[in-house]
Design a protein around this motif. Structure first.
Motif, PDB file in Angstrom:
ATOM      1  N   GLN A   1      -9.175  10.136   6.094  1.00  0.00           N
ATOM      2  CA  GLN A   1      -8.921  11.192   7.590  1.00  0.00           C
ATOM      3  C   GLN A   1      -8.662  12.730   7.237  1.00  0.00           C
ATOM      4  OE1 GLN A   1      -8.206   8.746  10.652  1.00  0.00           O
ATOM      5  NE2 GLN A   1      -6.634  10.026  10.546  1.00  0.00           N
ATOM      6  N   ASN A   2      -8.925  13.227   8.008  1.00  0.00           N
ATOM      7  CA  ASN A   2      -8.313  15.031   8.242  1.00  0.00           C
ATOM      8  C   ASN A   2      -9.029  14.882  10.059  1.00  0.00           C
ATOM      9  OD1 ASN A   2      -7.461  16.956   6.265  1.00  0.00           O
ATOM     10  ND2 ASN A   2      -8.851  17.798   7.621  1.00  0.00           N
TER      11      ASN A   2
ATOM     12  N   VAL B   1     -10.746  17.670  16.286  1.00  0.00           N
ATOM     13  CA  VAL B   1     -11.974  17.216  15.048  1.00  0.00           C
ATOM     14  C   VAL B   1     -12.118  16.696  14.775  1.00  0.00           C
ATOM     15  CG1 VAL B   1     -14.450  17.014  14.426  1.00  0.00           C
ATOM     16  CG2 VAL B   1     -13.915  18.844  15.388  1.00  0.00           C
ATOM     17  N   LEU B   2     -11.872  14.774  13.606  1.00  0.00           N
ATOM     18  CA  LEU B   2     -11.198  13.591  13.001  1.00  0.00           C
ATOM     19  C   LEU B   2     -12.344  13.057  12.504  1.00  0.00           C
ATOM     20  CD1 LEU B   2      -7.987  11.796  13.807  1.00  0.00           C
ATOM     21  CD2 LEU B   2     -10.467  10.247  12.892  1.00  0.00           C
ATOM     22  N   ILE B   3     -12.668  13.591  11.046  1.00  0.00           N
ATOM     23  CA  ILE B   3     -13.485  12.634  10.598  1.00  0.00           C
ATOM     24  C   ILE B   3     -12.733  11.558   9.229  1.00  0.00           C
ATOM     25  CG2 ILE B   3     -15.389  12.947   8.827  1.00  0.00           C
ATOM     26  CD1 ILE B   3     -15.905  15.716  10.389  1.00  0.00           C
ATOM     27  N   GLY B   4     -13.019  10.510   9.484  1.00  0.00           N
ATOM     28  CA  GLY B   4     -12.037   9.949   8.404  1.00  0.00           C
ATOM     29  C   GLY B   4     -13.586   8.384   8.137  1.00  0.00           C
TER      30      GLY B   4
ATOM     31  N   GLY C   1       0.604  -1.321  -0.214  1.00  0.00           N
ATOM     32  CA  GLY C   1      -0.255   0.242   0.145  1.00  0.00           C
ATOM     33  C   GLY C   1       0.750   1.438   0.124  1.00  0.00           C
ATOM     34  N   ALA C   2      -0.132   2.656  -0.209  1.00  0.00           N
ATOM     35  CA  ALA C   2       0.480   3.298   0.317  1.00  0.00           C
ATOM     36  C   ALA C   2      -0.669   4.188   0.666  1.00  0.00           C
ATOM     37  CB  ALA C   2       0.879   4.429  -0.942  1.00  0.00           C
ATOM     38  N   GLN C   3       0.129   5.440   1.113  1.00  0.00           N
ATOM     39  CA  GLN C   3      -0.417   6.680   2.106  1.00  0.00           C
ATOM     40  C   GLN C   3       0.338   7.683   1.757  1.00  0.00           C
ATOM     41  OE1 GLN C   3      -0.702   5.096   6.179  1.00  0.00           O
ATOM     42  NE2 GLN C   3       0.540   7.245   6.764  1.00  0.00           N
ATOM     43  N   ILE C   4      -0.468   8.911   2.527  1.00  0.00           N
ATOM     44  CA  ILE C   4       0.208   9.881   2.131  1.00  0.00           C
ATOM     45  C   ILE C   4      -0.116  11.079   3.293  1.00  0.00           C
ATOM     46  CG2 ILE C   4      -2.135  11.428   0.658  1.00  0.00           C
ATOM     47  CD1 ILE C   4       0.376  13.352  -0.440  1.00  0.00           C
ATOM     48  N   ASN C   5       0.352  11.710   3.992  1.00  0.00           N
ATOM     49  CA  ASN C   5       0.203  12.684   5.290  1.00  0.00           C
ATOM     50  C   ASN C   5       0.528  14.063   4.568  1.00  0.00           C
ATOM     51  OD1 ASN C   5       1.013   9.721   6.388  1.00  0.00           O
ATOM     52  ND2 ASN C   5       0.445  10.394   8.138  1.00  0.00           N
ATOM     53  N   GLN C   6      -0.338  15.246   4.725  1.00  0.00           N
ATOM     54  CA  GLN C   6      -0.168  15.781   4.659  1.00  0.00           C
ATOM     55  C   GLN C   6      -0.314  17.862   5.329  1.00  0.00           C
ATOM     56  OE1 GLN C   6       0.328  17.478   1.312  1.00  0.00           O
ATOM     57  NE2 GLN C   6       1.228  18.828   2.280  1.00  0.00           N
TER      58      GLN C   6
ATOM     59  N   ALA D   1      -4.433  10.002   3.805  1.00  0.00           N
ATOM     60  CA  ALA D   1      -5.687   9.194   2.779  1.00  0.00           C
ATOM     61  C   ALA D   1      -3.919   7.991   1.805  1.00  0.00           C
ATOM     62  CB  ALA D   1      -5.344  10.217   1.874  1.00  0.00           C
ATOM     63  N   GLY D   2      -5.285   7.073   1.877  1.00  0.00           N
ATOM     64  CA  GLY D   2      -4.326   5.995   1.469  1.00  0.00           C
ATOM     65  C   GLY D   2      -4.990   4.807   0.351  1.00  0.00           C
ATOM     66  N   THR D   3      -3.964   3.958  -0.081  1.00  0.00           N
ATOM     67  CA  THR D   3      -5.091   2.428  -0.988  1.00  0.00           C
ATOM     68  C   THR D   3      -4.199   1.044   0.530  1.00  0.00           C
ATOM     69  OG1 THR D   3      -5.179   1.627  -2.568  1.00  0.00           O
ATOM     70  CG2 THR D   3      -4.198   2.585  -2.632  1.00  0.00           C
TER      71      THR D   3
END
Length: 802
Positions: free
Chosen positions: A481-482, A491-494, A419-424, A438-440
């Motif tokens: 999620q953000n 607040v965290l929503i994902g 997999g891969a993910q990005i943290n921004q 976000a990732g897959t």
């Protein structure tokens, strides 16, 4: 011409002045002691360095420029300083305060990114090295009892399989991860908690409640993330532990680990290995049992019980983790490990399995490897991570009774995760710091299981290589999620979307395609800087596929078994809610922490196994959905107190109810029903206390309390010489498993310390009241503490022991 040259010289001189680098020295202390190997981070991780073994460091900074410098070290509260580089004569001094309660650990399990445990939107518990040391833990299972809401139990008197329950839910409802990857397949999970030595573990992070948004299926009860050790500085440690129950049943463990770092800190390797040999133990050698004929009648002379309550173990592991930083923006990490275990329980352990009255035996090898690539932007606000992991399992086994010749089996499993993910880091958004993930992910899992032969019940013919299961599952997932972190409110929503494809090559009717969408919401409110309120909601799911524990049960009789899924079988789903309040304060020199957490989980469409024989003697395991929901709800409480560096205490306690909405059948008789979720106490807890009466001495006290619970007893075998003829539901006694340890540390040489330790586990020998004897005994009738009273001694040698 001279003017032209003058202009060029002035231009280059200005560049040199603007980019003039000066070296700033620094040192880090706590009181009068220097702190070795602390981490120095500049401008939120833009660059940094590490202190040497004497607590000194050197930073190359631009003259006239201002910086934010953050210093952190394990066991100390982080400290930040605004600093302007002026000249080479400047020196920075950090004096850190000891974090006696270790509340500021860096964790990744809450939001799939590194952050302080205090800042996470969800409650994260950490099993640290301190707990491993205080409890003399050899494997991961030993340390998990000291987390609120967690309880490790033995589920089989023959094979000694250990299972973790989070918030009262059975083992399959907990997602166990290795370095945030779901490598604990169904095949590995049955015995895995006892196969991972603590010598390879840095810390264990536990998140209770639904966590499927980030980590996929099975995270209904919670998520356990086993973070393995990574190379940080040059170090080594070797040690051994020898324990004995009665002078005959001994438990011996030896291990080593070493970490090597290059001079420029760009390359490092951590290498570890361990070996454990535990003898089998019999709790009731003076009890008697009889042979039983096909009609269930006892015959022959009485026999002395020789069946194990703890199986014989031989476990060896070796592995390495290697990293290379190409520069401040690119890092590659790889790890390899191999674990081999020979586990055998039953009786007549020195004879061939087919010559015994009952044997459960596995010879299991687990080989795994992974590659992990990290890229950071120059400002460190963007982090991209790509990973690939592969695991192969080979398990030879025997599950059989009464000299069965056909109890041998072979199981293989292959698991791949990529997999891969990005943290921004988006900076300020809606007047709050915004962090996006976000990732897959792709997960492939195959379990192939076969009997090496069995006798057909109808005509007695030998059938070679009878398949039990050949099931593949593939999962494709995307998640996002953000989190918005304000001064007061976060607040965290994902959400995560999984698409699971199940293929049964032995029975195509079992093929399934299951989509599952799971949202998550977490809120964190800072009532004061030291008091937080956290609340959360999440859903979870468990796909309808073969689990290794199914295989473990099905092949026990040495016969052909076929699992059939209901054509309308749906995945199990869950709804989880939690609300937590925690408070951290310091009164004088006394550091204290208190947590109170309420939780509620409802599981719908639970999997229900029904067994029946066909005319040809084949046993059918029919898996369907139950119409009765399971509901677990309660309160977790934690208290940590550290009056001084010499004394610290932590305790955890859980009060809960775990019931089905309707009466649930648990045996063969129609009247054998219960609303209770069996083997689940309504109260349980733990404590640890460490006291240093002198500089070189440490004493530790640990305890695990298990309240009363309902445990089924099925017909078969003998108790106190009397046959168990009817199934019954036993309400157990309560247990308090207390341990004590004393250790002494001294210097062996300039670069080596040595530590001696001695102690006793289960001081009061708290064990269940009655055990079942005989080849036909109910092996699942085990409860309470896993190990009886055991005395032990240990020796450790290393350069960083303290």
């Amino acid at each position: 011409m001279k003017a032209y040259i003058t202009i060029i010289l002035l231009f280059y001189t200005s560049l040199l002045i603007a980019g003039d680098k000066i070296n700033i020295k620094g040192h880090i202390t706590s009181g009068k002691e220097h702190i070795p190997f602390a981490t120095i981070s500049v401008n939120d991780g833009a660059f940094g360095t590490s202190a040497d073994d004497h607590g000194h460091f050197l930073l190359s900074l631009e003259k006239g420029k201002s910086y934010q410098i953050l210093v952190s070290a394990v066991g100390y509260q982080p400290q930040e300083l605004n600093f302007t580089a002026k000249n080479n004569q400047q020196e920075i001094h950090f004096n850190l305060t000891k974090d006696l309660l270790q509340l500021n650990e860096v964790v990744v399990s809450s939001n799939r990114r590194e952050q302080s445990r205090k800042e996470t939107a969800a409650v994260v518990n950490v099993v640290s090295q301190e707990i491993f040391v205080a409890s003399s833990s050899k494997v991961v299972a030993d340390g998990l009892n000291f987390v609120s809401g967690a309880r490790v139990e033995n589920t089989c008197g023959n094979c000694g399989a250990a299972s973790l329950r989070l918030n009262g839910l059975e083992g399959p409802y907990t997602q166990i991860l290795m370095d945030s990857r779901p490598m604990f397949s169904g095949l590995v999970s049955v015995y895995g908690l006892e196969q991972i030595p603590v010598s390879m573990v840095d810390q264990i992070e536990v998140v209770r409640g639904g966590g499927s948004v980030l980590f996929g299926a099975n995270a209904i009860g919670g998520t356990v993330n086993i973070i393995t050790k990574a190379p940080q500085f040059n170090s080594y440690e070797v040690g051994t532990n020898m324990g004995t129950i009665d002078g005959k049943s001994n438990d011996y463990n030896a291990y080593f680990n070493t970490s090597v770092i290059s001079k420029n800190d760009k390359t490092g390797a951590y290498i570890y290995g361990s070996y454990r040999h535990r003898d089998a133990w019999n709790a009731n050698p003076n009890d008697i049992w009889y042979k039983v004929d096909d009609d269930g009648n006892a015959y022959g002379d009485p026999l002395k019980d020789d069946f194990s309550e703890l199986p014989r173990l031989k476990t060896a592991s070796i592995g390495t983790k290697i990293y290379h930083s190409f520069n401040d923006q690119n890092k590659l990490t790889a790890d390899l490990r191999y674990i081999h275990e020979d586990r055998r329980g039953g009786n007549k352990l020195n004879e061939a399995p087919e010559k015994t009255d009952i044997t459960e035996w596995i010879d299991m090898g687990i080989a795994s490897g992974s590659v992990n690539y990290d890229w950071f932007s120059k400002d460190k606000k963007t982090h991209i991570n790509a990973y690939s992991s592969l695991q192969y399992v080979h398990r030879d086994s025997y599950y059989g009774a009464n000299q069965a010749q056909d109890g041998y089996g072979l199981t293989t499993g292959t698991t791949y995760v990529g997999g891969a993910q990005i943290n921004q880091n988006f900076g300020k958004m809606f007047n709050a710091d915004s962090y996006f993930v976000a990732g897959t992910e792709y997960i492939y899992d195959n379990i192939f299981d076969k009997k090496l032969g069995y006798n057909d019940r109808n005509d007695g013919q030998y059938v070679p290589d009878a398949p039990v299961s050949n099931q593949e599952s593939q999962t494709v997932a995307v998640f996002a999620q953000n989190e918005w972190k304000g001064k007061k409110l976060s607040v965290l929503i994902g959400a995560r979307m999984d698409y699971v494809m199940i293929r049964d090559n032995e029975n195509p009717d079992n093929n399934k395609e299951v989509p599952s969408f799971n949202p998550r919401v977490n809120l964190k409110y800072n009532i004061t800087p030291d008091m937080q309120l956290r609340g959360g909601f999440a859903t979870g799911f468990r796909a309808p596929q073969m689990f290794s524990e199914d295989l473990h049960i099905e092949v026990a009789g040495g016969q052909a078994v076929r699992t059939v899924l209901d054509p309308d079988l749906k995945p199990e789903t869950s709804l989880s809610y939690n609300l937590a309040w925690d408070y951290e304060t310091q009164i004088g020199s006394v550091q204290t922490y208190f947590l109170l957490e309420g939780f509620h989980t409802r599981i719908k469409d639970r999997f229900d196994n029904q067994y029946q024989y066909l005319d040809d003697g084949t046993l059918i395991n029919y898996k369907r959905n139950s119409t009765s929901d399971a509901i677990v709800q309660g309160i977790n409480a934690e208290l940590k107190v550290a009056p001084s560096e010499k004394l610290n205490f932590q305790g955890a306690y859980t009060i809960q109810t775990a019931e089905y909405e309707e009466e649930n059948g648990w045996g063969d008789e129609e009247t054998s029903t219960s609303k209770y979720i069996l083997r689940t106490p309504n109260q349980y807890g733990s404590l640890t206390l460490n006291y240093k009466p002198a500089q070189k001495w440490t004493t530790s006290l640990t305890g695990v309390y298990t309240g009363s619970m309902h445990v089924p007893l099925l017909p078969g075998g003998f108790i106190n010489g009397q046959p168990v003829e009817n199934e019954s539901l036993i309400e157990t006694e309560t247990f308090f498993d207390m341990g004590m340890k004393v250790s002494y540390l001294t210097r062996l040489s300039k670069n080596a310390n040595i530590q001696f330790g001695a102690g006793v586990k289960n001081i009061f020998n708290q064990m269940q009241d009655q055990f079942v004897s005989g080849a036909d005994r109910d092996a699942a009738f085990v409860y309470g503490p896993i190990t009886p009273r055991m005395y032990f001694i240990e020796i450790k040698i290393g350069n960083l022991l303290n």
